[in-house]
Design a protein around this motif. Sequence first.
Motif, PDB file in Angstrom:
ATOM      1  N   TYR A 148     -10.465 -14.630  -6.374  1.00 47.11           N
ATOM      2  CA  TYR A 148      -9.789 -13.712  -5.466  1.00 47.11           C
ATOM      3  C   TYR A 148      -8.334 -14.079  -5.201  1.00 47.11           C
TER       4      TYR A 148
ATOM      5  N   LYS B 116       0.272 -10.071  -1.980  1.00 51.86           N
ATOM      6  CA  LYS B 116      -0.428  -8.785  -1.881  1.00 51.86           C
ATOM      7  C   LYS B 116       0.133  -7.744  -2.846  1.00 51.86           C
TER       8      LYS B 116
ATOM      9  N   ILE C  94      -1.629  -6.752  -6.158  1.00 47.14           N
ATOM     10  CA  ILE C  94      -2.805  -5.886  -6.181  1.00 47.14           C
ATOM     11  C   ILE C  94      -2.454  -4.509  -6.733  1.00 47.14           C
ATOM     12  N   THR C  95      -1.278  -4.017  -6.446  1.00 47.94           N
ATOM     13  CA  THR C  95      -0.909  -2.657  -6.828  1.00 47.94           C
ATOM     14  C   THR C  95       0.064  -2.588  -7.996  1.00 47.94           C
TER      15      THR C  95
ATOM     16  N   SER D 182      -3.424  -8.867 -12.716  1.00 49.44           N
ATOM     17  CA  SER D 182      -3.801  -8.928 -11.312  1.00 49.44           C
ATOM     18  C   SER D 182      -4.843 -10.027 -11.114  1.00 49.44           C
TER      19      SER D 182
ATOM     20  N   TYR E  28      -8.355   2.303 -14.048  1.00 44.75           N
ATOM     21  CA  TYR E  28      -7.874   1.832 -12.745  1.00 44.75           C
ATOM     22  C   TYR E  28      -6.428   1.363 -12.875  1.00 44.75           C
TER      23      TYR E  28
ATOM     24  N   TYR F 142      -4.230   0.438 -10.773  1.00 51.39           N
ATOM     25  CA  TYR F 142      -3.788  -0.717  -9.995  1.00 51.39           C
ATOM     26  C   TYR F 142      -3.877  -2.023 -10.787  1.00 51.39           C
TER      27      TYR F 142
ATOM     28  N   LEU G  54     -16.191  -3.883  -1.969  1.00 53.44           N
ATOM     29  CA  LEU G  54     -14.852  -3.761  -1.380  1.00 53.44           C
ATOM     30  C   LEU G  54     -13.778  -3.992  -2.436  1.00 53.44           C
ATOM     31  N   THR G  55     -14.004  -4.965  -3.314  1.00 47.64           N
ATOM     32  CA  THR G  55     -13.063  -5.230  -4.403  1.00 47.64           C
ATOM     33  C   THR G  55     -12.945  -4.024  -5.322  1.00 47.64           C
TER      34      THR G  55
ATOM     35  N   VAL H 248     -10.845  -1.282  -3.785  1.00 47.16           N
ATOM     36  CA  VAL H 248      -9.402  -1.498  -3.903  1.00 47.16           C
ATOM     37  C   VAL H 248      -8.914  -1.026  -5.270  1.00 47.16           C
TER      38      VAL H 248
ATOM     39  N   CYS I 289      -8.724   2.807  -5.374  1.00 43.08           N
ATOM     40  CA  CYS I 289      -7.674   3.427  -4.549  1.00 43.08           C
ATOM     41  C   CYS I 289      -6.443   3.792  -5.363  1.00 43.08           C
TER      42      CYS I 289
END
Length: 219
Positions: free
Chosen positions: A62, A102, A105-106, A114, A147, A149, A189-190, A193, A196
Amino acid sequence: MLQNTKNNAMLITGESGAGKTENTKKVITYLAMVATGSGKKVEKKVSLEDQIVATNPILESYGNAKTARNDNSSRFGKFIRIHFTQSGRLAGCDIVSYLLEKSRITEQQSVERSYHIFYQLLQPYGDGICDGGLKARCFVSNDIYDYIYVSQGKTTVASIDDNEELEYTEDAFNVLGFEAWEKFDCYVLTAGVMTCGGVQYIQKGRDEQAELSDTGPDT
Protein backbone atom coordinates in the motif's frame (compact mmCIF):
# COMPACT_ATOMS: atom_id res chain seq x y z
CA MET A 1 19.62 -1.09 25.84
CA LEU A 2 19.26 -3.60 28.68
CA GLN A 3 22.49 -2.49 30.34
CA ASN A 4 21.80 1.25 30.20
CA THR A 5 18.00 0.97 30.53
CA LYS A 6 17.61 3.70 27.90
CA ASN A 7 15.65 3.82 24.67
CA ASN A 8 17.65 3.42 21.48
CA ALA A 9 16.88 4.90 18.08
CA MET A 10 18.08 4.15 14.57
CA LEU A 11 17.72 6.57 11.66
CA ILE A 12 17.72 4.91 8.24
CA THR A 13 18.06 7.50 5.49
CA GLY A 14 19.51 7.87 2.02
CA GLU A 15 18.71 8.79 -1.55
CA SER A 16 16.23 6.90 -3.69
CA GLY A 17 17.36 3.34 -4.32
CA ALA A 18 19.98 3.38 -1.55
CA GLY A 19 18.33 0.46 0.26
CA LYS A 20 16.34 2.08 3.07
CA THR A 21 13.37 -0.25 2.72
CA GLU A 22 15.45 -3.43 2.54
CA ASN A 23 17.63 -2.33 5.43
CA THR A 24 14.57 -1.56 7.57
CA LYS A 25 13.17 -5.05 6.92
CA LYS A 26 16.45 -6.64 7.96
CA VAL A 27 16.61 -4.59 11.17
CA ILE A 28 13.05 -5.52 12.16
CA THR A 29 13.67 -9.20 11.38
CA TYR A 30 16.91 -9.16 13.38
CA LEU A 31 15.32 -7.53 16.42
CA ALA A 32 12.43 -9.98 16.29
CA MET A 33 14.85 -12.93 16.19
CA VAL A 34 17.06 -11.62 19.00
CA ALA A 35 14.07 -10.92 21.24
CA THR A 36 12.81 -14.50 20.99
CA GLY A 37 15.72 -15.80 23.06
CA SER A 38 16.50 -19.30 21.79
CA GLY A 39 14.60 -18.69 18.58
CA LYS A 40 12.60 -21.90 19.02
CA LYS A 41 8.83 -21.68 18.91
CA VAL A 42 7.07 -23.95 21.37
CA GLU A 43 3.56 -22.89 20.51
CA LYS A 44 2.03 -23.27 17.09
CA LYS A 45 -0.01 -20.09 17.31
CA VAL A 46 1.17 -16.91 15.62
CA SER A 47 3.74 -15.13 17.76
CA LEU A 48 4.18 -11.40 18.30
CA GLU A 49 7.50 -11.65 16.49
CA ASP A 50 5.76 -13.08 13.43
CA GLN A 51 3.19 -10.30 13.50
CA ILE A 52 5.80 -7.55 13.65
CA VAL A 53 7.69 -8.99 10.67
CA ALA A 54 4.38 -9.47 8.80
CA THR A 55 3.71 -5.73 8.76
CA ASN A 56 6.25 -5.30 5.93
CA PRO A 57 4.30 -6.91 3.05
CA ILE A 58 1.22 -4.81 3.77
CA LEU A 59 3.16 -1.58 4.17
CA GLU A 60 4.98 -2.23 0.92
CA SER A 61 1.83 -3.17 -0.99
CA TYR A 62 0.00 0.00 0.00
CA GLY A 63 2.95 2.39 0.29
CA ASN A 64 5.58 1.33 -2.23
CA ALA A 65 5.68 1.91 -5.99
CA LYS A 66 8.02 1.85 -8.96
CA THR A 67 9.83 5.11 -9.67
CA ALA A 68 12.32 6.05 -12.35
CA ARG A 69 15.20 5.04 -10.07
CA ASN A 70 13.79 2.28 -7.87
CA ASP A 71 11.36 -0.56 -8.56
CA ASN A 72 10.25 -0.78 -4.92
CA SER A 73 10.42 2.74 -3.58
CA SER A 74 8.69 3.66 -0.33
CA ARG A 75 6.52 6.68 -1.08
CA PHE A 76 5.95 7.55 2.56
CA GLY A 77 7.92 7.98 5.76
CA LYS A 78 7.46 5.72 8.74
CA PHE A 79 8.37 5.80 12.40
CA ILE A 80 8.52 2.31 13.89
CA ARG A 81 8.51 1.97 17.66
CA ILE A 82 9.25 -1.52 19.03
CA HIS A 83 8.55 -2.13 22.71
CA PHE A 84 10.50 -4.59 24.86
CA THR A 85 9.98 -5.96 28.34
CA GLN A 86 12.60 -5.45 31.07
CA SER A 87 13.98 -8.87 30.23
CA GLY A 88 14.44 -7.93 26.56
CA ARG A 89 11.52 -9.79 25.02
CA LEU A 90 9.19 -8.20 22.50
CA ALA A 91 6.13 -6.59 24.07
CA GLY A 92 4.57 -4.77 21.12
CA CYS A 93 5.05 -2.50 18.16
CA ASP A 94 3.38 0.57 16.69
CA ILE A 95 4.02 2.24 13.35
CA VAL A 96 3.30 5.85 12.42
CA SER A 97 3.27 6.66 8.71
CA TYR A 98 3.25 10.14 7.21
CA LEU A 99 3.61 12.10 3.99
CA LEU A 100 2.16 9.44 1.68
CA GLU A 101 2.55 10.54 -1.94
CA LYS A 102 -1.19 10.79 -2.63
CA SER A 103 -0.75 12.29 -6.11
CA ARG A 104 0.65 8.97 -7.35
CA ILE A 105 -2.79 7.40 -6.93
CA THR A 106 -4.24 9.45 -9.78
CA GLU A 107 -1.22 10.16 -11.97
CA GLN A 108 2.13 8.54 -12.83
CA GLN A 109 4.94 9.34 -15.22
CA SER A 110 5.46 7.03 -18.20
CA VAL A 111 8.38 5.18 -16.56
CA GLU A 112 6.74 4.87 -13.14
CA ARG A 113 3.91 2.89 -11.60
CA SER A 114 1.28 3.40 -8.93
CA TYR A 115 1.18 1.47 -5.65
CA HIS A 116 1.75 -2.28 -5.91
CA ILE A 117 -1.58 -3.26 -4.35
CA PHE A 118 -3.55 -2.03 -7.37
CA TYR A 119 -1.79 -4.50 -9.66
CA GLN A 120 -1.94 -7.33 -7.14
CA LEU A 121 -5.73 -7.25 -7.12
CA LEU A 122 -5.90 -8.53 -10.71
CA GLN A 123 -3.52 -11.47 -10.22
CA PRO A 124 -4.53 -15.16 -10.57
CA TYR A 125 -3.69 -15.96 -6.94
CA GLY A 126 -6.73 -13.93 -5.94
CA ASP A 127 -9.01 -16.51 -7.56
CA GLY A 128 -8.47 -18.86 -4.62
CA ILE A 129 -8.71 -16.34 -1.81
CA CYS A 130 -12.50 -16.38 -1.55
CA ASP A 131 -15.60 -17.83 -3.19
CA GLY A 132 -15.81 -16.56 -6.75
CA GLY A 133 -12.36 -15.04 -6.59
CA LEU A 134 -10.99 -11.70 -5.45
CA LYS A 135 -11.69 -9.90 -8.73
CA ALA A 136 -15.38 -10.82 -8.54
CA ARG A 137 -15.49 -9.77 -4.89
CA CYS A 138 -14.01 -6.39 -5.78
CA PHE A 139 -15.97 -6.01 -9.05
CA VAL A 140 -12.86 -5.46 -11.17
CA SER A 141 -12.00 -6.77 -14.63
CA ASN A 142 -8.93 -8.66 -15.84
CA ASP A 143 -7.52 -5.70 -17.77
CA ILE A 144 -5.53 -3.11 -15.83
CA TYR A 145 -6.01 -0.67 -18.72
CA ASP A 146 -9.68 -0.42 -17.80
CA TYR A 147 -8.51 1.77 -14.93
CA ILE A 148 -6.97 5.06 -16.00
CA TYR A 149 -5.78 5.95 -12.51
CA VAL A 150 -3.25 3.11 -12.45
CA SER A 151 -2.36 2.56 -16.12
CA GLN A 152 -0.80 5.85 -17.17
CA GLY A 153 2.73 4.52 -16.72
CA LYS A 154 4.20 1.04 -16.37
CA THR A 155 1.78 -1.73 -15.40
CA THR A 156 4.37 -4.47 -14.82
CA VAL A 157 7.81 -4.49 -13.24
CA ALA A 158 10.41 -7.05 -14.27
CA SER A 159 11.84 -7.43 -10.77
CA ILE A 160 8.45 -7.82 -9.05
CA ASP A 161 6.08 -10.79 -9.30
CA ASP A 162 2.71 -9.22 -8.48
CA ASN A 163 1.05 -12.61 -8.18
CA GLU A 164 3.58 -13.74 -5.58
CA GLU A 165 3.38 -10.40 -3.78
CA LEU A 166 -0.40 -10.79 -3.46
CA GLU A 167 0.22 -14.10 -1.71
CA TYR A 168 2.57 -12.37 0.74
CA THR A 169 0.03 -9.61 1.33
CA GLU A 170 -2.77 -12.12 1.94
CA ASP A 171 -0.62 -14.14 4.35
CA ALA A 172 0.37 -10.98 6.20
CA PHE A 173 -3.26 -9.97 6.72
CA ASN A 174 -3.93 -13.42 8.21
CA VAL A 175 -0.84 -13.40 10.43
CA LEU A 176 -1.78 -9.98 11.80
CA GLY A 177 -5.18 -11.32 12.80
CA PHE A 178 -7.39 -9.39 10.38
CA GLU A 179 -10.94 -10.69 10.28
CA ALA A 180 -12.09 -11.82 6.83
CA TRP A 181 -14.47 -8.87 6.49
CA GLU A 182 -11.74 -6.40 7.50
CA LYS A 183 -9.34 -7.83 4.94
CA PHE A 184 -11.86 -7.78 2.12
CA ASP A 185 -12.96 -4.27 3.07
CA CYS A 186 -9.36 -3.20 2.39
CA TYR A 187 -9.35 -4.94 -0.98
CA VAL A 188 -12.76 -3.58 -2.01
CA LEU A 189 -11.85 -0.03 -0.97
CA THR A 190 -8.64 -0.30 -3.01
CA ALA A 191 -10.63 -1.46 -6.03
CA GLY A 192 -13.03 1.43 -5.51
CA VAL A 193 -10.17 3.91 -5.75
CA MET A 194 -9.10 2.34 -9.05
CA THR A 195 -12.63 2.54 -10.40
CA CYS A 196 -13.04 6.22 -9.50
CA GLY A 197 -10.75 7.10 -12.39
CA GLY A 198 -13.47 6.11 -14.84
CA VAL A 199 -16.14 8.34 -13.33
CA GLN A 200 -17.13 11.18 -15.67
CA TYR A 201 -18.99 14.32 -14.66
CA ILE A 202 -21.00 16.85 -16.61
CA GLN A 203 -22.23 20.30 -15.69
CA LYS A 204 -25.64 20.28 -14.08
CA GLY A 205 -27.72 22.68 -16.15
CA ARG A 206 -26.78 26.26 -15.49
CA ASP A 207 -25.77 25.56 -11.92
CA GLU A 208 -22.17 25.65 -10.85
CA GLN A 209 -22.44 22.00 -9.94
CA ALA A 210 -21.66 18.67 -11.55
CA GLU A 211 -23.44 15.37 -11.82
CA LEU A 212 -22.54 11.93 -13.13
CA SER A 213 -22.84 11.64 -16.91
CA ASP A 214 -24.06 8.03 -16.70
CA THR A 215 -25.21 5.90 -13.81
CA GLY A 216 -26.02 2.23 -13.67
CA PRO A 217 -24.37 -1.17 -13.22
CA ASP A 218 -22.94 -1.14 -16.75
CA THR A 219 -21.10 2.15 -16.22
